[in-house]
Design a protein around this motif. Structure first.
Motif, PDB file in Angstrom:
ATOM      1  N   LEU A 131       0.824  -1.197   0.000  1.00 45.02           N
ATOM      2  CA  LEU A 131       0.000   0.000   0.000  1.00 45.02           C
ATOM      3  C   LEU A 131       0.864   1.255   0.000  1.00 45.02           C
ATOM      4  O   LEU A 131       0.466   2.305  -0.488  1.00 45.02           O
ATOM      5  CB  LEU A 131      -0.916  -0.017   1.219  1.00 45.02           C
ATOM      6  N   THR A 132       2.057   1.142   0.538  1.00 50.03           N
ATOM      7  CA  THR A 132       2.895   2.327   0.617  1.00 50.03           C
ATOM      8  C   THR A 132       3.722   2.553  -0.643  1.00 50.03           C
ATOM      9  O   THR A 132       4.393   3.557  -0.768  1.00 50.03           O
ATOM     10  CB  THR A 132       3.836   2.256   1.825  1.00 50.03           C
ATOM     11  N   LEU A 147       4.148   3.717  -4.372  1.00 51.00           N
ATOM     12  CA  LEU A 147       3.476   4.907  -4.884  1.00 51.00           C
ATOM     13  C   LEU A 147       2.331   4.577  -5.819  1.00 51.00           C
ATOM     14  O   LEU A 147       1.510   5.423  -6.148  1.00 51.00           O
ATOM     15  CB  LEU A 147       4.487   5.794  -5.608  1.00 51.00           C
ATOM     16  N   PRO A 194      -1.854   3.477  -3.879  1.00 53.24           N
ATOM     17  CA  PRO A 194      -2.811   4.447  -3.354  1.00 53.24           C
ATOM     18  C   PRO A 194      -3.767   4.938  -4.424  1.00 53.24           C
ATOM     19  O   PRO A 194      -4.967   5.026  -4.209  1.00 53.24           O
ATOM     20  CB  PRO A 194      -1.921   5.568  -2.842  1.00 53.24           C
ATOM     21  N   GLU A 195      -3.212   5.214  -5.583  1.00 50.53           N
ATOM     22  CA  GLU A 195      -4.054   5.707  -6.664  1.00 50.53           C
ATOM     23  C   GLU A 195      -5.053   4.621  -7.063  1.00 50.53           C
ATOM     24  O   GLU A 195      -6.234   4.889  -7.279  1.00 50.53           O
ATOM     25  CB  GLU A 195      -3.157   6.093  -7.844  1.00 50.53           C
ATOM     26  N   LEU A 201      -6.204   2.182  -5.252  1.00 54.13           N
ATOM     27  CA  LEU A 201      -7.204   1.992  -4.199  1.00 54.13           C
ATOM     28  C   LEU A 201      -8.242   3.097  -4.236  1.00 54.13           C
ATOM     29  O   LEU A 201      -9.448   2.860  -4.094  1.00 54.13           O
ATOM     30  CB  LEU A 201      -6.492   1.973  -2.848  1.00 54.13           C
ATOM     31  N   SER A 202      -7.758   4.284  -4.447  1.00 53.35           N
ATOM     32  CA  SER A 202      -8.658   5.419  -4.517  1.00 53.35           C
ATOM     33  C   SER A 202      -9.656   5.248  -5.659  1.00 53.35           C
ATOM     34  O   SER A 202     -10.867   5.436  -5.501  1.00 53.35           O
ATOM     35  CB  SER A 202      -7.812   6.682  -4.709  1.00 53.35           C
ATOM     36  N   LEU A 243     -11.001  -3.428   3.326  1.00 49.75           N
ATOM     37  CA  LEU A 243      -9.576  -3.383   3.018  1.00 49.75           C
ATOM     38  C   LEU A 243      -8.786  -4.455   3.747  1.00 49.75           C
ATOM     39  O   LEU A 243      -8.905  -4.605   4.970  1.00 49.75           O
ATOM     40  CB  LEU A 243      -9.031  -2.001   3.391  1.00 49.75           C
ATOM     41  N   PHE A 244      -7.990  -5.165   3.001  1.00 50.81           N
ATOM     42  CA  PHE A 244      -7.053  -6.113   3.593  1.00 50.81           C
ATOM     43  C   PHE A 244      -5.661  -5.717   3.127  1.00 50.81           C
ATOM     44  O   PHE A 244      -5.217  -6.138   2.061  1.00 50.81           O
ATOM     45  CB  PHE A 244      -7.388  -7.551   3.167  1.00 50.81           C
ATOM     46  N   ALA A 245      -5.031  -4.861   3.901  1.00 50.78           N
ATOM     47  CA  ALA A 245      -3.689  -4.408   3.555  1.00 50.78           C
ATOM     48  C   ALA A 245      -2.704  -5.333   4.244  1.00 50.78           C
ATOM     49  O   ALA A 245      -2.558  -5.295   5.462  1.00 50.78           O
ATOM     50  CB  ALA A 245      -3.494  -2.967   4.008  1.00 50.78           C
ATOM     51  N   PRO A 297       0.789  -6.840   5.405  1.00 51.59           N
ATOM     52  CA  PRO A 297       2.186  -6.437   5.604  1.00 51.59           C
ATOM     53  C   PRO A 297       3.089  -7.175   4.619  1.00 51.59           C
ATOM     54  O   PRO A 297       4.008  -6.606   4.058  1.00 51.59           O
ATOM     55  CB  PRO A 297       2.478  -6.873   7.039  1.00 51.59           C
ATOM     56  N   TYR A 347      12.745   2.461  -4.169  1.00 49.25           N
ATOM     57  CA  TYR A 347      13.745   3.474  -4.500  1.00 49.25           C
ATOM     58  C   TYR A 347      15.165   2.959  -4.318  1.00 49.25           C
ATOM     59  O   TYR A 347      15.996   3.062  -5.210  1.00 49.25           O
ATOM     60  CB  TYR A 347      13.507   4.698  -3.628  1.00 49.25           C
ATOM     61  N   PRO A 353       4.870  11.173  -8.520  1.00 51.85           N
ATOM     62  CA  PRO A 353       6.198  11.771  -8.433  1.00 51.85           C
ATOM     63  C   PRO A 353       7.034  11.612  -9.694  1.00 51.85           C
ATOM     64  O   PRO A 353       8.031  12.306  -9.847  1.00 51.85           O
ATOM     65  CB  PRO A 353       6.843  11.014  -7.260  1.00 51.85           C
ATOM     66  N   LEU A 375      -6.425  10.288  -0.578  1.00 52.33           N
ATOM     67  CA  LEU A 375      -5.725   9.020  -0.524  1.00 52.33           C
ATOM     68  C   LEU A 375      -4.481   9.046  -1.391  1.00 52.33           C
ATOM     69  O   LEU A 375      -3.509   8.342  -1.141  1.00 52.33           O
ATOM     70  CB  LEU A 375      -6.667   7.903  -0.980  1.00 52.33           C
ATOM     71  N   THR A 376      -4.507   9.872  -2.416  1.00 52.04           N
ATOM     72  CA  THR A 376      -3.359   9.884  -3.313  1.00 52.04           C
ATOM     73  C   THR A 376      -2.256  10.832  -2.854  1.00 52.04           C
ATOM     74  O   THR A 376      -1.209  10.887  -3.466  1.00 52.04           O
ATOM     75  CB  THR A 376      -3.788  10.263  -4.739  1.00 52.04           C
ATOM     76  N   PRO A 378      -1.430   7.035   2.348  1.00 49.93           N
ATOM     77  CA  PRO A 378      -1.237   5.607   2.139  1.00 49.93           C
ATOM     78  C   PRO A 378      -0.557   4.942   3.321  1.00 49.93           C
ATOM     79  O   PRO A 378      -0.959   3.878   3.772  1.00 49.93           O
ATOM     80  CB  PRO A 378      -0.355   5.562   0.895  1.00 49.93           C
ATOM     81  N   SER A 407      -4.709  -0.171   9.050  1.00 47.80           N
ATOM     82  CA  SER A 407      -5.200  -1.509   8.723  1.00 47.80           C
ATOM     83  C   SER A 407      -4.516  -2.565   9.577  1.00 47.80           C
ATOM     84  O   SER A 407      -5.168  -3.463  10.121  1.00 47.80           O
ATOM     85  CB  SER A 407      -4.963  -1.786   7.235  1.00 47.80           C
ATOM     86  N   ARG A 423     -11.862  -4.773  11.180  1.00 44.19           N
ATOM     87  CA  ARG A 423     -11.533  -4.631   9.764  1.00 44.19           C
ATOM     88  C   ARG A 423     -11.852  -3.224   9.331  1.00 44.19           C
ATOM     89  O   ARG A 423     -12.716  -2.573   9.899  1.00 44.19           O
ATOM     90  CB  ARG A 423     -12.346  -5.587   8.893  1.00 44.19           C
ATOM     91  N   ILE A 424     -11.178  -2.800   8.287  1.00 45.16           N
ATOM     92  CA  ILE A 424     -11.390  -1.439   7.829  1.00 45.16           C
ATOM     93  C   ILE A 424     -12.305  -1.383   6.622  1.00 45.16           C
ATOM     94  O   ILE A 424     -12.055  -2.037   5.610  1.00 45.16           O
ATOM     95  CB  ILE A 424     -10.052  -0.760   7.519  1.00 45.16           C
TER      96      ILE A 424
END
Lengths: 356, 356
Positions: free
Chosen positions: A95-96, A98, A101-102, A104-105, A120-122, A124, A243, A301, B95-96, B101, B108, B117-118
DNA sequence: TTGAAAGCGGTACCAA
DNA sequence: TTGGTACCGCTTTCAA
C-alpha cells in the motif's frame, strides 16, 4: 405487532415490552418506524426498496417518519437475508508503494458507483494471504479484488465458495483467471522502439522481484523487442520495486558491464527514480545526456520536475472501472468463464531519456 | 433440529427438508456441521468461541468436521446478534497524497491486531462526507476514524447513534473530540530554533489550505516561534498541499517580497519538494546554499537523495496504534469524555536546509 | 397494495 | 457441559 407465537405462551405481555434498553447502542429499527407510522414492518421495508410495492401516500408518510426518527436500514440484517453483503474485499500488499494508493482510490470510487463498499485487507507481506483468507470468507464478501499473488489453493478456496476473484494488474500463469491488466508488452515495445530510434544500443535492465508477473512481463517484453532490433546481451539486475533497489541496481549494472549501458530500463517508476538519483548523485552522470532511464507506471512523483521520468503511464482509472465492471458481472453470473482485460498504457515522454 | 413451532403446524416435514439449493452460492452453516457432528447448533457455535464451554473431545471433533466441510462462521449473522460488526469506517479524502497511504496501511495493521476490519470510504472530495455518512451508518460500523473534516452536524449524527469517532491528525476547534495528532507546535518550535540558530533571519511560509487545522497549526506555531526570536513580517502564501502549489508558492513568495526569503517553511513535505524544485529549476538557486526549505510529515519521497527534505517526521505507526487503542476504548466505554492524544514528531535533518 | 409469518446464520440465556 | 429456544433486523413469499 410482530410477535411470534411460541409453545410456552405463558405470559402474554400486555405492552410492546421491548427488553430494557441495552445501555446506549440501540438503533431505530423498521419496527419502530412501522409502529409510529401505523403500518406493518414489511411495509416499511418495501418503502425503502426502489421497486417495492407501496402506495404513494404510504411511502411518503413512512419515509417522512423514518427521516424524523433517524431511521437507517441495517445493511447487516439485509445482507443476512439477501446473501449479498455489498462488500468487496481488496487484497493489497504494498500500500505504501506509490502505485497502489491511486489504485485503491479509484477502486473505491468505482465500487461506490456500483453500490459496493471496499473492505480493506492491507497485508504487511504478500505471504500473509493465508491468514487473511479466513477473514475474507467470514465477512461474506461478494467478491475479491486481488492485487497480491494467490496460490492455486487460495484461488480454489474462493472458487469453492463461489466468491469471484478479479486480479488487478497481475494474473496467474497456467490458470485462467479474471484479471485486468495494463498492456506491458505494448508498453515495452513503445519504449524500446523510441529508445532505439534515438540511437541507443547498449541497454541494461533493473528488474523487479522474480515473483512479480507484471515485472517479469515488462522485462521479458523489453528483451524480446531489443532482440528484434538486434540488440543482444542485455544485462539484467534485480530490485524490489523500491527506490533503494533502483539506486543499487544502477551500481550493480555499472559493476556488471565494463561500460555502463546507455539506457537503464527499470521495471517501475520508483526504481527509475532511484536509478536517476544514483546516476546523478553517485556516479555524477547527467540524465539523460549520459544515461537514459525509463520506467513503468506513471506514478505522481514521476512527473516531478526533478525527475520527469520517461515512462508508460497505466490508465489506473479505466483499469479500476474495468475491474469493477468485470466483478459485478461475475457476481451476477457466477458461472462465466474467466476473462482478461488488457488496457493500453500511455507513453509519457518525460525528460529522463534522450529521444529522437 | 431447531424448528420453530408456528401456529399452523400443518405439514410436519419428515426429513430435514432444506429448501432446494439456491443455484450455487450456498455456504456451509453451523447447522450443517452440527448435524454431521451429531451435536446441537449452539454447541458448534460455542466451539468456535474462544471462551465457550465445550469439552475437549467435542471441540476437537466439531472443529475437525467443520474443517472437513469447509465451514466458516458467518460474521454477518454474528454481527446481527452481537451488535458488533467489527468494522471500522475510515474516512479519508486525499488518498493519493503521499501521506495517507502510509497512514491507511498502519491503521489496517492495527485494526487487524485489534480484531477489527477497515471499511474504506475514500472520498473524492472532503465535501462528499454528507453523501457518505448514511452509508457508514447502514453498515453498523463499530466506530469511525476520520481523516477528513466533519461538521458539527455530522459529528452529532454519529453521536446520536453512539458511534465513536476518532479524528486522525485533525480535530475540531471549539468542540472537544477524540483525536490523535502529531505535535505540530513542537515540530514548528524545533524547526524554527534550528533554522534561527543557523543564522536564518528572513522567512517565508507556504501554508496549506485554510480549512486544514493541522496546516494552520504548523503555520501559526511557526510564526509564533519566529516572533519569539524577534522575527516579524513573515510573508505567507497559500497552497493546496500538492507539489504544484509548493512550486507556485515559492514564485509567489519571490514576487511578494523584494528579496527572496532565506527559508521557505512549507506546511507539508510535498509542497517542500515542489518548492525545492522551483528553486532549483525555475529560479536557478542552490538548495540549501541559496535557500533553505523545510517541510512537515516525513513521507517516503522526502528521503530521496534528490531532495532530502529537512522535516518533522510524524510517527505514523504509533499514531495509528494510538488511534485504534483510543477507538477500542471508546467502543467498550461509550460514555467516556473525549480525549486528544498528541505524539511528538521526529526532527529529520535532511539536506534541504542549511543548519548550524 | 398491505400484513402476517418464515426465515437468513448466528449468539446467549436457560434448564437439564 | 450440553441442547433448546428466543431473538438480532431485515427481505420475501403468500394470503387477504
Amino acid at each position: 405487532m410482530p410477535r411470534r407465537k411460541t409453545i410456552r405462551e405463558t405470559v402474554p405481555p400486555a405492552t410492546p415490552s421491548r427488553r430494557p434498553e441495552p445501555p446506549g447502542r440501540r438503533h431505530v429499527t423498521s419496527h419502530d418506524v412501522a409502529r409510529r407510522a401505523g403500518v406493518s414492518q414489511s411495509a416499511v421495508s418495501r418503502c425503502f426498496k426502489p421497486g417495492g410495492s407501496a402506495s404513494a401516500k404510504m411511502r411518503e408518510r413512512v419515509l417522512r417518519i423514518a427521516e424524523e426518527m433517524g431511521y437507517t436500514p441495517n445493511a447487516i440484517a439485509r445482507s443476512l437475508i439477501t446473501r449479498r453483503s455489498n462488500l468487496i474485499a481488496v487484497l493489497i500488499s504494498n500500500l505504501t508503494s506509490l502505485y497502489y494508493p491511486e489504485v485503491l482510490s479509484e477502486l473505491s470510487n468505482c465500487a461506490t458507483a456500483h453500490g459496493e463498499r471496499i473492505l480493506l485487507f492491507a497485508l504487511p507481506q504478500e505471504s500473509d494471504v493465508d491468514r487473511t483468507i479466513d477473514q475474507v470468507m467470514q465477512y461474506q464478501v461478494d467478491g475479491v479484488i486481488a492485487a497480491v499473488r494467490l496460490s492455486r489453493q487460495q484461488l480454489d478456496a474462493f472458487a469453492r465458495r463461489n466468491i469471484p476473484v478479479v486480479f488487478f494488474n497481475r494474473y496467474l500463469r497456467d490458470i485462467p483467471v479474471n484479471a485486468v491488466c495494463c498492456d506491458q508488452e505494448d508498453g515495452a515495445r513503445i519504449l524500446v522502439s523510441r529508445l532505439y530510434a534515438a540511437g541507443h544500443r547498449r541497454f541494461g535492465i533493473i528488474a523487479g522481484p522474480k515473483d512479480s508477473v507484471v515485472g517479469e512481463e515488462r522485462v521479458h517484453a523489453t528483451i524480446d523487442r531489443l532482440n528484434d532490433h538486434g540488440v543482444r546481451h542485455v544485462p539484467v539486475v534485480r530490485g524490489g520495486f523500491d527506490y533503494e533497489s533502483g539506486r543499487a541496481g544502477l551500481h550493480e549494472l555499472a559493476r556488471l558491464a565494463q561500460r555502463l549501458p546507455q539506457v537503464a530500463v527499470c521495471a517501475n517508476d520508483v526504481m527509475a527514480i532511484g536509478c536517476i538519483d544514483a546516476a546523478r548523485y553517485d556516479l555524477k552522470l547527467r540524465v539523460p545526456e549520459d544515461l537514459s532511464v525509463v520506467g513503468f507506471d506513471g506514478v505522481g512523483p514521476s512527473t516531478w520536475e526533478s525527475h520527469r521520468v520517461t515512462t508508460i503511464r497505466q490508465p489506473v482509472g479505466r483499469m479500476a472501472e474495468a475491474t469493477l465492471t468485470l466483478m459485478m458481472d461475475r457476481i451476477a453470473n457466477p458461472g462465466m468463464p474467466p476473462e482478461k482485460r488488457i488496457l493500453a498504457g500511455e507513453f509519457i515522454e518525460g525528460r529522463s531519456a534522450r529521444l529522437a
